[in-house]
Design an enzyme around this catalytic site. Structure first.
Site, short mmCIF file in Angstrom:
data_model
loop_
_atom_site.label_atom_id
_atom_site.label_comp_id
_atom_site.label_asym_id
_atom_site.label_seq_id
_atom_site.Cartn_x
_atom_site.Cartn_y
_atom_site.Cartn_z
N GLU A 382 -8.76 -0.37 -1.70
CA GLU A 382 -7.91 -1.50 -2.07
C GLU A 382 -6.82 -1.60 -1.02
OE1 GLU A 382 -6.26 -1.66 -6.09
OE2 GLU A 382 -4.35 -2.34 -5.28
N GLU A 387 3.26 -6.53 -2.44
CA GLU A 387 3.56 -6.60 -3.86
C GLU A 387 5.02 -6.23 -4.03
OE1 GLU A 387 1.19 -3.89 -6.17
OE2 GLU A 387 1.33 -2.30 -4.68
#
Length: 509
Positions: A382, A387
């Site tokens: 990932e 974020e």
């Protein structure tokens, strides 16, 4: 044709253990008829109910005959339908329950193959509007929308003040052949005094809508005032209605790596300048991740994703998180991705984004593998390009860039990086980018390099796996979860993640 639905006020006994009965007179003059009854539990205990039809001309029955059922405490909702034929049907429907409930009977007529119901337009016309007066602050107000079509109905519930100005609105989807209940106080910001105000429901297809207002054990069902039909500004097929398509075509950009400061060429982008999001490019998630065996999306997140919480507004993708009850969750938002539509390997990917502020908010721009070639998460990898959590509070102006890899959970590993962006990143747009080659990844904000990673692994293959395969793009705004923690009274809803563009570049060969 004439419709005489039952819309009286009725009194419920103060004794919660007493049998509570609602009787709805039915009188239909038409080629055929159907009746739907909505029942909502307003008590804090489950309510046992029995429903029956009585009288002449009622050759149809409610589903299951005279069913017995239980409504869950505080908002448990049920709906039953019947149908019949004949020029005249009359009689009554009776509902008996052990706890106070709100109930409403709705009659529809069938003539020439068209269901007329509460709105005098045919199902082929979109944009059916209902407006309900609000009778002061005597008790909670609910709006129930029943969708009897074979496709989902995209709806907007809006609150307008006495002058007709829209103060707040919430978007949601009523499933095909289903219904949805919205308590206005849960979904919208309402003032203490509602006199002269109104709630309005607009949907992109023919629906039946009723409004319910109650105080204590008494209830009143308010008939709709039918507005002019036709497409509306807030809901329209072109502007909303995010529906996934079957068998999309997959494009894979197998890019030449981008050297630091080297030349690039654009190979893919979405500038979000169309009227709506393209389902050939974006997949719209629904739910809490249970479909994939990861309820709460594996992070104990608190939102239920809805396709129409993502839209294009003024040339930007807008993902909106709302304090909105949906399927047992208290928040809704959107998560969109390019899985099965577009994936990339190597090169540069960037997005120009404005982030939302507030405790419990978790916006993200990230990548997952198009195929789990090396096993389940996180063995196949990932890549978190950007974020952030709790911006404007405990999260400050900090963004995170992270790799997840190693073995399948719980044997996963990660490499995390943090960067404090100058200024208030919730006020302005910034460009968040990743440059990815076979043996190195670099994270940027506004072309400032802040992190480099060159070590990773997977238990299933040798380096540079797992980051040697195509990955797809994800944009989402989560609420709550283990990373940010839950929202609180300082979190302002609705909250929006705004994206000006997403672009993918290949290096010059």
């Amino acid at each position: 044709m004439a419709i005489s639905p039952a819309l009286p006020a009725a009194a419920l006994a103060d004794d919660a253990n007493a049998a509570l009965a609602h009787t709805f007179p039915l009188l239909v003059d038409g080629d055929g008829w159907s009746t739907r009854l909505f029942a909502t539990n307003v008590s804090d205990a489950p309510s046992r109910c029995n429903l029956s039809l009585r009288g002449g001309g009622l050759d149809g029955r409610f589903a299951g005959g005279s069913p017995e059922f239980t409504l869950a405490a505080e908002g448990g909702l049920s709906s039953f339908a019947s149908a019949g034929t004949g020029a005249l049907a009359f009689g009554s429907a009776q509902l008996e329950c052990s706890q106070p409930v709100v109930a409403q009977g709705v009659i529809s007529l069938t003539s020439g193959g068209q269901t007329v119901g509460m709105s005098p337009v045919t199902p082929a016309q979109a944009g059916v509007g209902f407006q309900f007066p609000l009778l002061g602050a005597g008790g909670p107000v609910a709006v129930v929308v029943g969708n009897e079509s074979e496709s989902p109905a995209d709806c907007r519930l809006a609150f307008a003040d006495a002058g007709g100005a829209t103060i707040d609105a919430v978007d949601y989807t009523v499933p095909a052949a289903g219904l949805d209940l919205k308590f206005l106080a849960d979904a919208l910001a309402l003032p203490a005094d509602l006199d002269g105000a109104a709630a309005r429901v607009d949907c992109d297809r023919l629906v039946t809508a009723v409004s319910l207002q109650f105080s204590g054990a008494a209830f009143a069902a308010l008939p709709p005032a039918v507005l002019n039909a036709g497409p509306t500004e807030v809901i329209g097929e072109a502007a909303r209605n995010n529906i996934n398509i079957g068998n999309p075509a997959l494009t894979i950009a197998d890019n030449t790596p981008v050297a630091p400061g080297g030349g690039m060429r654009l190979v893919w982008s979405d500038e979000f300048d169309a009227a709506r999001l393209d389902p050939a490019t974006w997949f719209f998630e629904t739910g809490d991740g249970s479909e994939y065996g990861i309820p709460g999306w594996g992070n104990d997140e608190l939102q239920w994703y809805l396709p129409n919480s993502a839209s294009i507004e003024n040339g930007n993708l807008v993902i909106t998180a709302r304090r909105q009850a949906q399927n047992g969750f208290q928040y809704t938002s959107a998560r969109i991705n390019t899985r099965g539509r577009f994936a990339l390997r190597y090169g540069r990917i960037e997005a120009r984004i404005r982030l939302p502020a507030g405790p419990g908010l978790w916006p993200a721009f990230w990548l997952l593998p198009q195929e789990d070639a090396y096993g389940g998460w996180a063995a196949s990898g990932e890549i978190d390009i950007m974020e952030a959590v709790n911006l404007g509070g405990s999260g400050g102006n900090t963004v995170h860039g992270t790799l997840h890899y190693g073995g399948a959970w719980p044997n996963n590993r990660s490499s995390a990086n943090r960067h404090a962006v100058g200024g208030d990143i919730t006020e302005n747009f910034h460009v968040y980018a990743l440059e990815w080659d076979e043996r190195e990844m670099r994270w940027y904000v506004d072309d400032t390099l802040y992190a480099t990673e060159s070590e990773w692994s997977t238990t299933a293959a040798s380096f540079p796996a797992p980051f040697d395969r195509p990955f797809y793009i994800i944009l989402n705004l989560a609420v709550g979860g283990g990373f940010p923690g839950p929202p609180n009274a300082a979190t302002n809803f609705p909250a929006a993640l705004e994206v000006d563009y997403v672009r993918v570049y290949s290096g010059e060969p």
